[in-house]
Write an enzyme that holds these catalytic residues in place. Structure first.
Site, PDB file in Angstrom:
ATOM      1  N   ASP A 183      -8.727   0.318   6.654  1.00  0.00           N
ATOM      2  CA  ASP A 183      -8.599  -0.875   7.489  1.00  0.00           C
ATOM      3  C   ASP A 183      -7.210  -0.940   8.104  1.00  0.00           C
ATOM      4  OD1 ASP A 183     -11.045  -2.207   7.316  1.00  0.00           O
ATOM      5  OD2 ASP A 183     -10.589  -2.859   5.294  1.00  0.00           O
ATOM      6  N   LYS A 195       0.822  -1.214   0.000  1.00  0.00           N
ATOM      7  CA  LYS A 195       0.000   0.000   0.000  1.00  0.00           C
ATOM      8  C   LYS A 195       0.855   1.263   0.000  1.00  0.00           C
ATOM      9  CE  LYS A 195      -4.310  -1.410   0.044  1.00  0.00           C
ATOM     10  NZ  LYS A 195      -5.518  -0.826  -0.503  1.00  0.00           N
TER      11      LYS A 195
HETATM   12  C1  LIG Z   1      -2.234  -6.436   2.755  1.00  0.00           C
HETATM   13  C2  LIG Z   1      -3.326  -6.186   1.778  1.00  0.00           C
HETATM   14  N1  LIG Z   1      -3.460  -7.023   0.742  1.00  0.00           N
HETATM   15  C3  LIG Z   1      -4.422  -6.838  -0.181  1.00  0.00           C
HETATM   16  C4  LIG Z   1      -5.330  -5.804  -0.066  1.00  0.00           C
HETATM   17  C5  LIG Z   1      -6.422  -5.650  -1.092  1.00  0.00           C
HETATM   18  O1  LIG Z   1      -6.319  -4.502  -1.855  1.00  0.00           O
HETATM   19  P1  LIG Z   1      -7.601  -3.834  -2.511  1.00  0.00           P
HETATM   20  O2  LIG Z   1      -8.483  -3.344  -1.424  1.00  0.00           O
HETATM   21  O3  LIG Z   1      -7.046  -2.756  -3.356  1.00  0.00           O
HETATM   22  O4  LIG Z   1      -8.278  -4.913  -3.310  1.00  0.00           O
HETATM   23  C6  LIG Z   1      -5.229  -4.896   1.009  1.00  0.00           C
HETATM   24  C7  LIG Z   1      -6.147  -3.774   1.168  1.00  0.00           C
HETATM   25  O5  LIG Z   1      -6.113  -3.027   2.104  1.00  0.00           O
HETATM   26  C8  LIG Z   1      -4.192  -5.100   1.948  1.00  0.00           C
HETATM   27  O6  LIG Z   1      -4.036  -4.283   3.010  1.00  0.00           O
END
Ligand SMILES: Cc1ncc(COP(=O)(O)O)c(C=O)c1O
Length: 409
Positions: free
Chosen positions: A121, A76
């Site tokens: 989150d 992120k």
């Molecule tokens: C560690 C991690 N993996 C995957 C995702 C999924 O990403 P997206 O919400 O863009 O689908 C998130 C989203 O916050 C995440 O924090």
């Protein structure tokens, strides 16, 4: 649960989508990000796990390790910072600002009265807070009731003001929008909604860096991907759209199969595949995979996923925890990897499919399959990680540093 997406096509990347997300813009974002001190200068590792591939009876498993991307501990770090920089460039076009200068904090004085806000989150909020701290603007993060205290502290450590609400994620999004309109702040969200697409587009574009590195590291050529299958975990769909769009544009009709993996209780993308439009999750939207616990699909992300993701699937929390342990333990042939709850979801999905003959057949998985997984986060909640894996992240990292591939004599 596994569903085949009847709308998925193996065609060249449509120009209508290229006008939104493109390799060209992804590379531009990547070049800007390289000047940010909170990001690793080198590409994150792409590990081959030969022992795991042999155990699963497939040709190969590669893991792109985003836990090493930055001090923030997740992919992120590539999204919100790019979106924030592009927002500032759009708001002050007359200043001819240098995007690299923004990442170096050269315009701090100009930005002291500028405030950004987002619901999160955890990982997105941390990325935004860290970027705001570098650029020199203010950051407010709205957290819902289920975000753990340790995730809150990790965001606050980057100087963000925390607003905690009693409700769920969707309510935190509403509260962020309300506060923004009351105070004249700017929402920097990773999910889109009607009339709000530029910023989530820029967030997704930032994730293209991962795909760009994978192409280089795996020596993939447009006519031949090094992988037959790419597993992408889904929250609102941004990560999956950012990576799939890049690989689709690069490989065209030779693109690999894409499989999107979500928690059973937060199945908004799976439901979107069933309904044929951006849909809501049916479950409680509460999962140990905190980053994937999203109730609503990002409509902008869905525009990409609907025509290129071949399979959508859901997994149980226990599947993710088992995958965290597998990656942490490593073996003589496999380097140990610190994968957080959401980070391990891709391996969990692969394991679930390979356990079931019918699922494997449906997804075209067999002994010739070459699979790419993305470990999207490390131990972003260290206490939870230790409890779930039975070993601290530091201990796993120490084993990782000491690990040597066994050389045949
Ligand atoms: C560690 C991690 N993996 C995957 C995702 C999924 O990403 P997206 O919400 O863009 O689908 C998130 C989203 O916050 C995440 O924090």
């Amino acid at each position: 649960m596994l569903v085949e997406n009847q709308r998925a096509r193996k065609i060249s990347y449509p120009s209508s989508l290229k006008a939104v997300l493109s390799i060209e813009k992804a590379i531009e974002s990547r070049n800007w990000l390289r000047t940010w001190s909170k990001i690793a200068r080198d590409a994150t590792p792409l590990y081959e796990l030969a022992g795991l591939a042999a155990k699963l009876n497939i040709a190969s498993v590669a893991v792109k390790d985003e836990s090493a991307r930055s001090v923030l501990g997740s992919f992120k770090a590539l999204g919100a910072p790019v979106a924030l920089v592009r927002l500032v460039l759009r708001l002050w076009p007359e200043h001819n600002l240098d995007p690299r200068g923004l990442f170096e904090g050269r315009y701090r004085e100009m930005l002291t009265h500028f405030t950004v806000i987002s619901a999160t989150d955890g990982n997105h909020g941390k990325g935004l807070a860290a970027a705001a701290q570098t650029l020199g603007c203010h950051c407010v993060i709205v957290l819902h009731a289920n975000v753990s205290k340790e995730r809150e502290q990790a965001i606050a450590a980057f100087g963000a003001k925390i607003v905690r609400i009693a409700g769920n994620y969707d309510e935190s999004v509403e509260e962020a929008a309300r506060l923004a309109s009351t105070h004249g702040w700017h929402v920097v969200s990773d999910t889109s909604y009607e009339g709000y697409e530029d910023i989530p587009r820029d967030v997704m574009q930032g994730y293209g860096t991962i795909a760009a590195e994978v192409v280089d590291q795996s020596r993939s050529r447009p006519e031949q991907s090094a992988f037959t299958h790419v597993f992408l975990q889904g929250g609102v769909g941004g990560l999956a759209a950012g990576l799939a769009s890049y690989l689709w544009e690069f490989h065209g009709d030779r693109r690999p199969r894409f499989v999107v993996v979500e928690p059973r209780q937060a199945d908004c993308l799976y439901q979107s595949a069933l309904e044929g439009r951006a849909a809501r999750a049916t479950g409680s939207v509460d999962s140990v995979m905190a980053g994937l616990a999203c109730g609503e699909t990002s409509p902008l992300a869905w525009r990409f996923l609907e025509s290129c993701v071949d399979h959508f699937m859901t997994i149980a929390d226990d599947d993710a925890v088992a995958a965290m342990r597998t990656l942490a333990s490593g073996s003589e042939a496999d380097i140990p990897i610190v994968a957080g709850e959401s980070g391990a979801a891709g391996l969990a999905g692969l394991t679930v499919l390979l356990r079931d003959k019918q699922f494997s057949k449906q997804a075209g998985l067999d002994e010739s399959s070459r699979v790419l997984l993305i470990n999207t986060e490390g131990a972003t909640a260290p206490q939870t990680y230790g409890e779930l894996v039975g070993e601290t992240a530091e201990a796993v990292l120490a084993r990782q540093s000491a690990w040597q591939p066994k050389v045949a004599v």
